[in-house]
Write an enzyme that holds these catalytic residues in place. Structure first.
Site, PDB file in Angstrom:
ATOM      1  N   THR A  41      39.906  27.633  31.651  1.00 31.84           N
ATOM      2  CA  THR A  41      39.702  27.415  30.217  1.00 31.84           C
ATOM      3  C   THR A  41      41.035  27.258  29.484  1.00 31.84           C
ATOM      4  OG1 THR A  41      39.578  29.809  30.093  1.00 31.84           O
ATOM      5  CG2 THR A  41      37.489  28.617  29.998  1.00 31.84           C
ATOM      6  N   SER A 133      52.229  35.316  41.066  1.00 29.82           N
ATOM      7  CA  SER A 133      53.576  35.673  41.516  1.00 29.82           C
ATOM      8  C   SER A 133      54.602  34.713  40.904  1.00 29.82           C
ATOM      9  CB  SER A 133      53.656  35.631  43.046  1.00 29.82           C
ATOM     10  OG  SER A 133      53.177  34.396  43.530  1.00 29.82           O
ATOM     11  N   GLU A 166      57.659  25.748  34.831  1.00 33.78           N
ATOM     12  CA  GLU A 166      56.730  25.468  35.940  1.00 33.78           C
ATOM     13  C   GLU A 166      56.202  24.031  35.856  1.00 33.78           C
ATOM     14  OE1 GLU A 166      54.629  28.553  37.492  1.00 33.78           O
ATOM     15  OE2 GLU A 166      53.374  27.273  38.740  1.00 33.78           O
ATOM     16  N   ASP A 178      48.900  32.496  32.864  1.00 33.58           N
ATOM     17  CA  ASP A 178      49.651  33.396  33.741  1.00 33.58           C
ATOM     18  C   ASP A 178      50.919  33.924  33.056  1.00 33.58           C
ATOM     19  OD1 ASP A 178      47.720  32.317  35.343  1.00 33.58           O
ATOM     20  OD2 ASP A 178      49.096  31.159  36.594  1.00 33.58           O
TER      21      ASP A 178
HETATM   22  C1  GLA Z   1      46.040  29.011  37.573  1.00 33.78           C
HETATM   23  C2  GLA Z   1      46.858  28.397  36.460  1.00 33.78           C
HETATM   24  C3  GLA Z   1      46.394  28.929  35.104  1.00 33.78           C
HETATM   25  C4  GLA Z   1      44.887  28.782  34.931  1.00 33.78           C
HETATM   26  C5  GLA Z   1      44.145  29.306  36.164  1.00 33.78           C
HETATM   27  C6  GLA Z   1      42.662  29.020  36.127  1.00 33.78           C
HETATM   28  O1  GLA Z   1      46.269  30.378  37.656  1.00 33.78           O
HETATM   29  O2  GLA Z   1      48.223  28.694  36.633  1.00 33.78           O
HETATM   30  O3  GLA Z   1      47.087  28.281  34.063  1.00 33.78           O
HETATM   31  O4  GLA Z   1      44.543  27.446  34.665  1.00 33.78           O
HETATM   32  O5  GLA Z   1      44.657  28.751  37.374  1.00 33.78           O
HETATM   33  O6  GLA Z   1      42.046  29.745  35.110  1.00 33.78           O
END
Ligand code: GLA
Length: 389
Positions: A41, A133, A166, A178
């Site tokens: 999302t 990580s 990233e 993340d």
């Molecule tokens: C990975 C991506 C996040 C997010 C999730 C799915 O962790 O790094 O940005 O899109 O997948 O929710």
């Protein structure tokens, strides 16, 4: 908040001192995260409900007089040295260092006045398992570089810069989930994250239940291409409906667009997951505010089921781990967490059942897959910051 020194920090300080011949001056840390609900999302401007976990990346540092950055890792082979510039070269033989270089480059592009420094890092967030990580390494690196240069930035800004490192340097097209979780985690709290405004609302994890993470041991091989493909399908769906993000779409609107031939059946299913998941995530936050762990668990189950059937990012290992968990005593809900295609599940388990749950889950999973299974019970941890040394 500054985290007190412990054995891992002591090992890091000893490692730093051994390779650079002098003790570090300071240290920082940034945690991994587990997403409780709200998957795929974030890049649709939607809602997520993550918490930072008790596993982290730690970096000991010492500023230098020149513009050289040297980096070494307790776990990974290879020492890296580079000059601070806006064109730092990647090195395919030391891939982990790209995260560090990317963060340095992005900060310099932003006009932050960095100084050279010696860095040593250690981490216990399992790699490639959906517990972020990479984000932990990026956010810790930015904290380390800023600390060396005596510069302060807001946590949300740090998360955005880590995401940019990233996306633009490492080349993974992730959303903000993340990095924002790692930068802004709150002890004892999950966070309802609005990925459009970056506003975070702390919500308590109810008393009497534990968050249990189970690593399937399956590493996410095809994740980048499949992730980008899902993202493109979501963007195509939003464009067909005349909006910039699926956040602004309803299930009814999706159905009407499909009936009018504006989106194909695959795009419809992908978008239906995202739109429903946004609703589930807001509902899940309301459950936490009300202390209703049982209803929260039902929403976790529904999330996984849509990720399996409509978004198609699960795999046999994830589906099996979730299926076993749901059948065990005390489990209120279970789902995959992170991008999918492997990695970890997350389950909500009544405290008194946790011990039996962990043992039974490991045993039943190991009977079906010849993969190294690992289970972590974790509390919600604080976001990135200083570390006592
Ligand atoms: C990975 C991506 C996040 C997010 C999730 C799915 O962790 O790094 O940005 O899109 O997948 O929710």
């Amino acid at each position: 908040m500054t985290v007190a020194a412990d054995a891992r920090t002591a090992e890091l300080v000893a490692f730093f001192t051994e390779i650079y011949g002098v003790a570090p001056e300071q240290a920082v840390r940034a945690p991994g995260r587990v997403n409780l609900i709200g998957e795929h999302t974030d890049y649709n401007d939607g809602f997520c409900l993550p918490m930072a976990i008790e596993r982290d990346v730690r970096i000991a540092l010492r500023p230098r007089e020149d513009r050289t950055v040297r980096v070494a890792s307790v776990q990974e082979a290879g020492r890296v040295s580079f000059e601070l510039s806006t064109a730092i070269a990647k090195d395919a033989s030391v891939p982990w260092a790209d995260y560090v270089k990317g963060c340095a480059q992005v900060l310099l592009e932003e006009g932050v006045e960095l100084v050279g420094c010696d860095l040593a890092l250690t981490g216990d967030v399992p790699l490639g398992s959906g517990l972020s990580s990479s984000a932990a390494l990026e956010v810790a690196t930015i904290h380390a570089l800023l600390t060396a240069a005596s510069v302060a930035l807001e946590d949300e800004r740090i998360a955005q810069l880590a995401q940019r490192a990233e996306n633009a340097y490492v080349g993974t097209n992730c959303g903000i989930l993340d990095q924002l979780s790692s930068a802004c985690g709150m002890e004892g709290r999950a966070m309802l994250m609005d990925c459009r405004t970056l506003v975070l609302e702390p919500v308590p994890v109810p008393d009497g239940v534990s968050v249990v993470i189970a690593d399937t041991g399956k590493r996410r091989g095809l994740v980048d291409s499949a992730y980008n493909e899902r993202r493109a399908q979501c963007e195509a769906g939003a464009a067909a409906l005349g909006v910039s993000h699926l956040r602004d779409v309803t299930l009814h609107g999706l159905r009407a667009a499909a009936d009018a031939g504006k989106i194909d059946a695959d795009t419809l299913r992908r978008c239906q997951h995202v739109v429903a998941e946004n609703g589930r995530t807001e509902a899940a936050a309301a459950c936490l505010r009300a202390g209703d762990a049982k209803a929260f668990g039902c929403l976790m189950d529904a999330s996984h089921d849509d990720l399996r059937a409509k978004f198609e990012v699960t795999c046999a290992e994830l589906d099996t781990m979730v299926g076993i968990a749901r059948g065990l005593d005390g489990c209120l809900g279970s789902r995959m967490t992170g991008a999918g295609f492997g990695g970890c599940t997350v389950s909500l388990v009544r405290d008194e059942a946790v011990e039996g749950f962990v043992a039974a889950l490991e045993k039943a999973y190991a009977a079906q897959f010849d993969l190294p299974v690992a289970v972590y019970v974790t509390r919600a941890a604080d976001g990135a910051g200083r570390l006592d040394i």
